[in-house]
Design an enzyme around this catalytic site. Structure first.
Site, PDB file in Angstrom:
ATOM      1  N   GLY A   8       0.830  -1.212   0.000  1.00  0.00           N
ATOM      2  CA  GLY A   8       0.000   0.000   0.000  1.00  0.00           C
ATOM      3  C   GLY A   8       0.859   1.254   0.000  1.00  0.00           C
ATOM      4  N   THR A  10       1.596   3.242  -2.296  1.00  0.00           N
ATOM      5  CA  THR A  10       1.097   4.367  -3.110  1.00  0.00           C
ATOM      6  C   THR A  10      -0.075   5.082  -2.434  1.00  0.00           C
ATOM      7  OG1 THR A  10      -0.415   2.945  -4.346  1.00  0.00           O
ATOM      8  CG2 THR A  10       1.780   3.260  -5.293  1.00  0.00           C
ATOM      9  N   ASP A  13      -1.348   6.424   3.663  1.00  0.00           N
ATOM     10  CA  ASP A  13      -0.570   5.991   4.823  1.00  0.00           C
ATOM     11  C   ASP A  13       0.798   5.476   4.411  1.00  0.00           C
ATOM     12  OD1 ASP A  13      -2.906   6.582   6.035  1.00  0.00           O
ATOM     13  OD2 ASP A  13      -3.208   4.634   6.994  1.00  0.00           O
ATOM     14  N   SER A 127      -9.125  -1.734  11.189  1.00  0.00           N
ATOM     15  CA  SER A 127      -9.910  -0.519  10.945  1.00  0.00           C
ATOM     16  C   SER A 127     -11.083  -0.385  11.904  1.00  0.00           C
ATOM     17  CB  SER A 127     -10.445  -0.581   9.513  1.00  0.00           C
ATOM     18  OG  SER A 127     -11.496   0.343   9.334  1.00  0.00           O
ATOM     19  N   GLU A 129     -13.833   0.487  11.058  1.00  0.00           N
ATOM     20  CA  GLU A 129     -15.033   0.007  10.351  1.00  0.00           C
ATOM     21  C   GLU A 129     -15.442  -1.382  10.844  1.00  0.00           C
ATOM     22  OE1 GLU A 129     -17.062   1.562   7.891  1.00  0.00           O
ATOM     23  OE2 GLU A 129     -15.953   3.357   8.435  1.00  0.00           O
ATOM     24  N   TYR A 151     -16.205  -4.306   3.147  1.00  0.00           N
ATOM     25  CA  TYR A 151     -14.885  -3.846   3.594  1.00  0.00           C
ATOM     26  C   TYR A 151     -14.684  -4.174   5.079  1.00  0.00           C
ATOM     27  CZ  TYR A 151     -11.289  -0.569   5.205  1.00  0.00           C
ATOM     28  OH  TYR A 151     -10.185  -0.019   5.793  1.00  0.00           O
ATOM     29  N   HIS A 181      -8.422   8.423   9.402  1.00  0.00           N
ATOM     30  CA  HIS A 181      -7.297   9.354   9.469  1.00  0.00           C
ATOM     31  C   HIS A 181      -7.094   9.956   8.088  1.00  0.00           C
ATOM     32  CE1 HIS A 181      -6.114   5.173   9.120  1.00  0.00           C
ATOM     33  NE2 HIS A 181      -5.108   5.554   8.357  1.00  0.00           N
ATOM     34  N   ARG A 186      -5.148  12.409   1.308  1.00  0.00           N
ATOM     35  CA  ARG A 186      -6.316  11.526   1.298  1.00  0.00           C
ATOM     36  C   ARG A 186      -6.915  11.502  -0.109  1.00  0.00           C
ATOM     37  NH1 ARG A 186      -8.474   7.123   3.591  1.00  0.00           N
ATOM     38  NH2 ARG A 186     -10.002   7.551   5.227  1.00  0.00           N
TER      39      ARG A 186
HETATM   40  P1  GDP Z   1     -15.393   5.608   5.861  1.00  0.00           P
HETATM   41  O1  GDP Z   1     -15.705   5.920   7.287  1.00  0.00           O
HETATM   42  O2  GDP Z   1     -14.178   4.747   5.713  1.00  0.00           O
HETATM   43  O3  GDP Z   1     -16.543   5.088   5.104  1.00  0.00           O
HETATM   44  O4  GDP Z   1     -14.921   7.032   5.228  1.00  0.00           O
HETATM   45  P2  GDP Z   1     -15.618   8.001   4.178  1.00  0.00           P
HETATM   46  O5  GDP Z   1     -14.845   9.282   4.241  1.00  0.00           O
HETATM   47  O6  GDP Z   1     -15.766   7.379   2.827  1.00  0.00           O
HETATM   48  O7  GDP Z   1     -17.099   8.220   4.754  1.00  0.00           O
HETATM   49  C1  GDP Z   1     -17.302   8.778   6.025  1.00  0.00           C
HETATM   50  C2  GDP Z   1     -18.782   9.061   6.220  1.00  0.00           C
HETATM   51  O8  GDP Z   1     -19.180  10.118   5.353  1.00  0.00           O
HETATM   52  C3  GDP Z   1     -19.733   7.891   5.909  1.00  0.00           C
HETATM   53  O9  GDP Z   1     -20.688   7.823   6.946  1.00  0.00           O
HETATM   54  C4  GDP Z   1     -20.404   8.303   4.605  1.00  0.00           C
HETATM   55  O10 GDP Z   1     -21.730   7.793   4.449  1.00  0.00           O
HETATM   56  C5  GDP Z   1     -20.442   9.826   4.797  1.00  0.00           C
HETATM   57  N1  GDP Z   1     -20.614  10.571   3.534  1.00  0.00           N
HETATM   58  C6  GDP Z   1     -21.597  11.479   3.260  1.00  0.00           C
HETATM   59  N2  GDP Z   1     -21.470  11.935   2.015  1.00  0.00           N
HETATM   60  C7  GDP Z   1     -20.398  11.320   1.461  1.00  0.00           C
HETATM   61  C8  GDP Z   1     -19.781  11.378   0.173  1.00  0.00           C
HETATM   62  O11 GDP Z   1     -20.199  12.104  -0.717  1.00  0.00           O
HETATM   63  N3  GDP Z   1     -18.672  10.593  -0.005  1.00  0.00           N
HETATM   64  C9  GDP Z   1     -18.173   9.791   0.996  1.00  0.00           C
HETATM   65  N4  GDP Z   1     -17.085   9.071   0.775  1.00  0.00           N
HETATM   66  N5  GDP Z   1     -18.759   9.687   2.202  1.00  0.00           N
HETATM   67  C10 GDP Z   1     -19.852  10.444   2.437  1.00  0.00           C
END
Ligand code: GDP
Length: 332
Positions: A8, A10, A13, A127, A129, A151, A181, A186
């Site tokens: 990872g 590229t 992190d 994670s 998640e 995921y 993070h 990002r």
């Molecule tokens: P994650 O926590 O790894 O899923 O990181 P993300 O940055 O992709 O998403 C963080 C939160 O932002 C999640 O709850 C998404 O549902 C919310 N979110 C709301 N709008 C957006 C969007 O347009 N793009 C992404 N990526 N997330 C969004």
């Protein structure tokens, strides 16, 4: 000189970690997959000290060959299909790379080193998640997992197989349960960078609208540069273990949006933001907030950049970046 092997490389992190390790005097080997990978070329230009090694988390023999070539003391497995939204549409690929990829890496270590005589140390990027539909708040190393996406499920497998290999074969294998993070590196698909980039472009008059999904979910957002320090610290311990890495603060997407627009002096952000169901997920992680007491007490780790500083750093970077690209002056 100690030698580190990073998958990872590229990604966000991978780049922060490579800089940290290089600064500490490591020889850094970074695994890249595929032919003429454009991001590999970028890494080579920005970080010429990284030696790129070919390999793929889907292919065990390539991992064995990569480890034989680089002879690392430490292996950091940061490679994954890491975007939650994409994992719903490419669930099998995510399971294969994000989940089984960890097993392959551990097997490769057992084949090449990782014995009592040659104890390769292993870091797995677990994670937050994995907590998903959280069973308790804040989340600690003892909180049960309830993942809410392919995921998250793949990361749970990765996490559990690290514990199993540690217990079964005595590997020095640790997992960092890292909460979200972020930073200027990002990917634009993640919500923080999507927001800060759009705010910069709106301020510069290059974009007029920001389309988002769920504004109510809450995340514990830290700075990636702080979090890679925790990875390294874990591998310097006599005993391997699992550690939550988090700030202990949570903020909603709406707070993120408000803060990012405020950085460029826009208070009426509602005029620019629209919600679209296509950015909502089939299942959502509503709230994440981590308790990093163990990392604080055992590793001596603490984050240096708080939420406000993080948003400011990202907006400032994106303003400069977008202004330079468009040949515009950076606004005061
Ligand atoms: P994650 O926590 O790894 O899923 O990181 P993300 O940055 O992709 O998403 C963080 C939160 O932002 C999640 O709850 C998404 O549902 C919310 N979110 C709301 N709008 C957006 C969007 O347009 N793009 C992404 N990526 N997330 C969004």
């Amino acid at each position: 000189m100690p030698r580190a092997f990073v998958t990872g490389i590229t990604g966000q992190d991978g780049q922060h970690l490579a800089e940290l390790l290089h600064g500490k005097g490591y020889d850094v080997f970074g695994m890249v997959k595929g032919q003429s990978n454009p991001r590999a070329q970028q890494v080579q230009e920005e970080m010429p000290f990284v030696e790129l090694v070919s390999g793929d988390l889907a292919d065990l023999p390539s991992l064995v060959a990569a480890l034989e070539m680089s002879q690392p003391d430490e292996v950091y497995n940061l490679g994954a299909i890491s975007f939650v939204a994409l994992s719903f549409s490419q669930a099998e690929l995510t399971a294969n790379i994000t989940g089984l990829g960890v097993l392959r890496m551990l097997e490769a270590i057992r084949m090449v080193g990782g014995t009592q005589n040659n104890p390769v140390r292993f870091y797995q990027a677990s994670s937050s998640e994995m907590f998903g539909k959280v069973r308790e708040t804040p989340q600690t190393e003892m909180t049960p997992f309830h993942p809410r996406s392919p995921y998250g499920c793949a990361k749970v497998f990765g996490h559990d197989i690290v514990v199993n290999y540690r217990e079964s074969y005595g590997l020095h294998a640790s997992s960092g349960i890292l909460f979200n993070h972020e930073g200027p590196r990002r990917g634009i698909e993640f919500v923080t960078r999507k927001v800060t980039n759009a705010v910069a472009r709106i301020k510069l008059g290059l974009q007029h609208e920001l389309v988002l999904g769920n504004l109510e979910s809450k995340r514990d957002w830290g700075y990636a540069g702080d979090y890679v320090r925790a990875m390294w610290m874990m591998l310097q311990q006599d005993e391997p273990g699992d550690y939550v890495v988090a700030t202990g603060e949570t903020h909603s997407i709406e707070e993120l949006v408000t803060r990012a627009f405020a950085e460029v002096g826009i208070d009426n952000w509602g005029d620019y933001v629209r919600q679209d169901p296509k950015f909502f997920r089939p299942a959502e992680v509503d709230l994440l907030i981590g308790d990093a007491s163990r990392a604080r007490e055992q590793l001596g780790w603490r984050p240096e950049v708080d939420f406000g500083q993080l948003v400011k750093m990202m907006v400032t970077h994106d303003l400069e970046h977008e202004a330079n690209k468009a040949g515009l002056a950076v606004p005061d």
